[in-house]
Structures are given as structure tokens and as C-alpha cells.
Motif scaffolding. Structure first.
Motif, PDB file in Angstrom:
ATOM      1  N   ASP A 196       0.805  -1.221   0.000  1.00  0.00           N
ATOM      2  CA  ASP A 196       0.000   0.000   0.000  1.00  0.00           C
ATOM      3  C   ASP A 196       0.838   1.270   0.000  1.00  0.00           C
ATOM      4  OD1 ASP A 196      -2.374  -1.374  -0.023  1.00  0.00           O
ATOM      5  OD2 ASP A 196      -2.658  -1.329   2.145  1.00  0.00           O
ATOM      6  N   VAL A 197       2.168   1.166   0.007  1.00  0.00           N
ATOM      7  CA  VAL A 197       2.990   2.369   0.133  1.00  0.00           C
ATOM      8  C   VAL A 197       3.114   3.100  -1.201  1.00  0.00           C
ATOM      9  CG1 VAL A 197       4.328   1.374   2.036  1.00  0.00           C
ATOM     10  CG2 VAL A 197       5.184   1.206  -0.323  1.00  0.00           C
ATOM     11  N   ALA A 198       3.386   4.384  -1.110  1.00  0.00           N
ATOM     12  CA  ALA A 198       3.621   5.212  -2.290  1.00  0.00           C
ATOM     13  C   ALA A 198       4.550   6.345  -1.901  1.00  0.00           C
ATOM     14  CB  ALA A 198       2.311   5.771  -2.831  1.00  0.00           C
ATOM     15  N   SER A 199       5.207   6.915  -2.878  1.00  0.00           N
ATOM     16  CA  SER A 199       6.007   8.120  -2.666  1.00  0.00           C
ATOM     17  C   SER A 199       5.174   9.333  -3.044  1.00  0.00           C
ATOM     18  CB  SER A 199       7.284   8.074  -3.510  1.00  0.00           C
ATOM     19  OG  SER A 199       6.953   8.019  -4.888  1.00  0.00           O
ATOM     20  N   GLU A 219       4.168  12.531  -5.175  1.00  0.00           N
ATOM     21  CA  GLU A 219       4.281  12.750  -6.616  1.00  0.00           C
ATOM     22  C   GLU A 219       5.139  13.967  -6.953  1.00  0.00           C
ATOM     23  OE1 GLU A 219       0.638  11.408  -9.131  1.00  0.00           O
ATOM     24  OE2 GLU A 219      -0.128  12.413  -7.339  1.00  0.00           O
ATOM     25  N   GLU A 220       4.911  15.087  -6.271  1.00  0.00           N
ATOM     26  CA  GLU A 220       5.586  16.324  -6.654  1.00  0.00           C
ATOM     27  C   GLU A 220       6.998  16.431  -6.109  1.00  0.00           C
ATOM     28  OE1 GLU A 220       3.220  19.774  -5.952  1.00  0.00           O
ATOM     29  OE2 GLU A 220       1.396  18.841  -6.690  1.00  0.00           O
ATOM     30  N   ARG A 221       7.273  15.772  -4.992  1.00  0.00           N
ATOM     31  CA  ARG A 221       8.631  15.741  -4.452  1.00  0.00           C
ATOM     32  C   ARG A 221       8.926  14.301  -4.044  1.00  0.00           C
ATOM     33  NH1 ARG A 221      10.088  19.524   0.510  1.00  0.00           N
ATOM     34  NH2 ARG A 221       9.838  21.181  -1.047  1.00  0.00           N
ATOM     35  N   PRO A 222       9.276  13.448  -5.009  1.00  0.00           N
ATOM     36  CA  PRO A 222       9.395  12.016  -4.725  1.00  0.00           C
ATOM     37  C   PRO A 222      10.599  11.629  -3.890  1.00  0.00           C
ATOM     38  CG  PRO A 222      10.030  12.476  -6.986  1.00  0.00           C
ATOM     39  CD  PRO A 222       9.470  13.751  -6.440  1.00  0.00           C
ATOM     40  N   ALA A 223      11.672  12.438  -3.906  1.00  0.00           N
ATOM     41  CA  ALA A 223      12.886  12.060  -3.194  1.00  0.00           C
ATOM     42  C   ALA A 223      13.745  13.289  -2.956  1.00  0.00           C
ATOM     43  CB  ALA A 223      13.671  11.014  -3.992  1.00  0.00           C
ATOM     44  N   TYR A 224      14.571  13.220  -1.914  1.00  0.00           N
ATOM     45  CA  TYR A 224      15.562  14.253  -1.632  1.00  0.00           C
ATOM     46  C   TYR A 224      16.933  13.766  -2.082  1.00  0.00           C
ATOM     47  CZ  TYR A 224      12.084  16.276   1.575  1.00  0.00           C
ATOM     48  OH  TYR A 224      10.957  16.834   2.125  1.00  0.00           O
ATOM     49  N   PHE A 225      17.678  14.620  -2.764  1.00  0.00           N
ATOM     50  CA  PHE A 225      19.027  14.279  -3.173  1.00  0.00           C
ATOM     51  C   PHE A 225      20.004  14.697  -2.081  1.00  0.00           C
ATOM     52  CE2 PHE A 225      23.103  15.394  -5.089  1.00  0.00           C
ATOM     53  CZ  PHE A 225      23.418  14.205  -5.744  1.00  0.00           C
ATOM     54  N   ALA A 226      20.825  13.755  -1.622  1.00  0.00           N
ATOM     55  CA  ALA A 226      21.820  14.020  -0.580  1.00  0.00           C
ATOM     56  C   ALA A 226      23.215  13.822  -1.161  1.00  0.00           C
ATOM     57  CB  ALA A 226      21.603  13.095   0.616  1.00  0.00           C
ATOM     58  N   GLN A 227      23.983  14.897  -1.193  1.00  0.00           N
ATOM     59  CA  GLN A 227      25.335  14.867  -1.736  1.00  0.00           C
ATOM     60  C   GLN A 227      26.259  14.059  -0.822  1.00  0.00           C
ATOM     61  OE1 GLN A 227      27.028  16.296  -4.614  1.00  0.00           O
ATOM     62  NE2 GLN A 227      28.454  14.824  -3.709  1.00  0.00           N
ATOM     63  N   GLY A 228      27.128  13.236  -1.438  1.00  0.00           N
ATOM     64  CA  GLY A 228      28.109  12.488  -0.674  1.00  0.00           C
ATOM     65  C   GLY A 228      29.262  13.369  -0.230  1.00  0.00           C
TER      66      GLY A 228
END
Length: 348
Positions: free
Chosen positions: A126-129, A131-140
Motif C-alpha cells: 500500500d505504500v507510495a512516494s 508525486e511532486e517531491r518524490p525524493a531528496y538528493f543528498a550529496q556524498g
């Protein structure tokens, strides 16, 4: 509780699925330590996670480039998501990272510590991300890894996407996805196609989000900005940047870097000294008084430590050859110039 030493790999796993670097086990250990001491809907398009509209409007809390980086709702646009390459390497992008994260949990249905952190079972179908901000980019924070190292090193040490997952709008989990996992496929059922390289522990790390938590992993940039500006009275001038912690600390503990318009005076929790700074780092982490207590999410505010290391020492184990023994190795890997990897917690 966060440690400042590099992670030490655990022993090799069962034959046939032995890890090139036992990052997954090391990270689980760090998660347990933190907890107990301190839709991209591929087959269900009726479940949609919260949208950025659920975040606070921060137009009153920002200035300059940060103000220019907001959309009409007062939320950060993050149009600087680096696609399709960073440091010369292809990365998956935020939308694809969210698809992979949803497929990962639906395929492997993690339990154990993930459920413990959440405070109950999670129905992964049942999970979902969002839509408008699906993920955060984290710099290494590490330099590019030499070709002589195992492939898993480059994935684990490199940039990550942190994907919040929801059920009916409520946060239930957070999955880190290595930004360089460009070789994974999703089948017609929405599941990851098995790959022998999937088991090296460097691609996905899931965390559960405690039920009824006030924030997530990581804390949203809007919440971080609002809380810091309310506490200090100094506006944020640059679009927040998310930075990975050093290896051995879970990617969900990534920190938002906030640059303030005016210097502020804060107190160090370690020795009660007062210092002046324009840079605050904000992160969230799981916390419970003891192993039987309900897990909560705590927001932490930090400043860079006075001394920053130039390199890290990593211990890892190569897979055992037939009839042989696992081979322990040590690697010295440089941090990116100017990276901040050691911190001191503060109070306003």
C-alpha cells in the motif's frame, strides 16, 4: 546517538550472497544504536503520499537566493537535482529513485528493525512516494572511489536519494537509494528483477518512521528553515543543501545545511560554550529512552566541529573464495575538499 568513527564491517554472509562490503549490517547496527540509546504506486495507483503543499510556507523565513528558490506555495523547488550525471557518473534521478524504493519494499518487504521503528507492521503493497517531491538528493562527502575498489564502494560512498514512503498520506518509512544504481530493472509486477549485485548492501537501506511522528527522515527543508529562523530571528539566504553523513551512519541521518543572513550566538551542548555562526545543520533521528520505549523522532541542530578530518579509514571484507577464508582489507578514502563530517550539537 551518533559516533564520529568510521564503520567497521561485520563478518561475511552466507555463501552465494556474501557482501563485498558489509555496509548493510554496519548501518543496521548504527540504526539500533540510535534507536535504543538516544504513488509512485507501481501496481496501486489509488494511494498517493503527501504533496509539498503539506509543508509550511517559508516565504517569511528566507531571503535572497533562498527566496528565489521557492515556488508559488512557498516551498523549495529543488530544480538543482543533478541529472543525469554528477562527478562524471550517471545517476538515477529523483523520480526513478522513488520507483526503485517502492519496488524494493514491495519485493523484499523488510520487517525487523523497520517495523520496530514504526511501532507496528507495514503493508508494503500500500505504500507510495509523493508525486511532486518524490525524493531528496543528498550529496556524498567522499572523493570518487578508485576503480580498484569493489563496485559497492562507489554506490555506498556516493550520493544518495532519500525517499519518504506513505500509506494514505501518513509517513511510514524512509528508504535510501544509492544514486548510481542505474543497472536495476523493475518487472511488469512492479518488483525488482533479482540481481546478484543487489545483495552487497550498498543500494537500499530502509528505516521505519514512528507512528504519529511530528517529522520524518530527513526532516523537510521547510520545517528545518522555519524552526531555525523562529529560534534565531535570522533568515535563511541560500537554498538548503542535504549532505550525507560519513559511512557508518545511516543515510536517513543526512543534514540540511542552512546559511543565515546574520551571525547568531548558540550554545554547545557538550561544554556550555557560546559560539557565533551563520551555518546551522539540521537532521532528524530516532530516539527512545530504552529498548521497551516507544520510538520518537528528534530534530537535532548542529554546527561544524573545529577540526575536520581529511580522510576516512574503512575496513571491509572481500568475499570468501571456495575453500578459502574471507580477506579483510583496509582502505583510506579522502573526503571532498571542504566537506563537513564532524559536528557539535547546539542549543538556541
Amino acid at each position: 546517538m551518533q559516533t564520529s568513527t568510521a564503520a567497521t564491517s561485520t563478518s561475511a554472509t552466507a555463501a552465494g550472497q556474501r557482501s563485498l562490503v558489509h555496509i548493510r549490517k554496519a548501518t543496521r547496527a548504527m540504526v539500533a544504536l540510535a534507536v535504543f540509546t538516544s504513488c509512485i504506486a507501481l501496481s496501486c495507483d489509488t494511494v498517493v503520499g503527501p504533496q509539498p503543499d503539506d509543508q509550511p510556507d517559508v516565504r517569511a523565513y528566507v531571503f535572497g537566493a533562498a527566496l528565489e528558490g521557492l515556488d508559488d506555495n512557498g516551498h523549495f523547488r529543488f530544480t538543482n537535482d543533478p541529472q543525469p550525471a554528477i562527478q562524471g557518473d550517471l545517476i538515477v534521478g529523483a523520480v526513478r529513485a522513488a520507483e526503485l524504493a517502492v519496488s524494493y519494499v514491495r519485493t523484499y518487504r523488510p520487517r525487523g528493525l523497520v517495523w520496530d521503528m514504526h511501532g507496528g507492521p507495514i503493508d508494503w503493497m500500500d505504500v507510495a512516494s509523493a508525486e511532486e517531491r518524490p525524493a531528496y538528493f543528498a550529496q556524498g562527502v567522499y572523493e570518487s572511489i578508485a576503480d580498484s575498489f569493489p563496485t559497492a564502494f562507489d554506490r555506498a560512498f556516493g550520493p544518495q536519494y532519500i525517499v519518504p514512503l506513505y500509506i494514505a498520506g501518513a509517513p511510514v518509512a524512509s528508504v535510501s537509494v544509492a544514486a548510481r544504481v542505474t543497472d536495476l530493472r523493475i518487472d511488469s509486477r512492479g518488483e525488482l528483477v533479482p540481481s546478484e549485485r543487489l545483495y552487497d548492501g550498498s543500494k537500499f537501506i530502509p528505516w521505519g518512521v514512528p507512528q504519529n511522528a511530528d517529522t520524518e527522515f530527513p526532516v523537510s527543508p521547510e520545517q528545518a528553515v522555519m524552526e531555525v529562523v523562529r529560534a534565531t530571528g535570522s533568515k535563511v539566504t541560500e537554498v538548503p543543501r542535504l549532505w550525507q553523513p560519513r559511512l557508518g551512519i545511516a543515510p536517513q541521518s543526512a543534514r540540511w545545511e542552512l546559511t543565515l543572513e546574520e551571525p547568531i550566538t548558540v550554545g554547545l551542548l557538550s561544554d556550555d560554550r557560546l559560539i557565533t555562526t551563520r551555518t546551522i545543520y539540521v537532521s532528524s533521528f530516532p530516539w527512545a529512552k530504552d529498548r521497551n520505549a516507544t520510538v520518537h523522532v528528534r530534530v537535532r541542530y548542529e554546527v561544524p566541529a573545529d577540526i575536520q578530518p581529511a580522510r576516512d579509514t574503512i575496513r571491509y571484507i572481500l568475499p570468501m573464495q571456495p575453500g578459502g577464508e574471507p580477506v579483510a582489507r583496509t582502505a583510506i578514502i579522502d573526503f571532498l575538499p571542504g566537506s563537513v563530517v564532524e559536528f557539535r550539537e547546539i542549543t538556541f
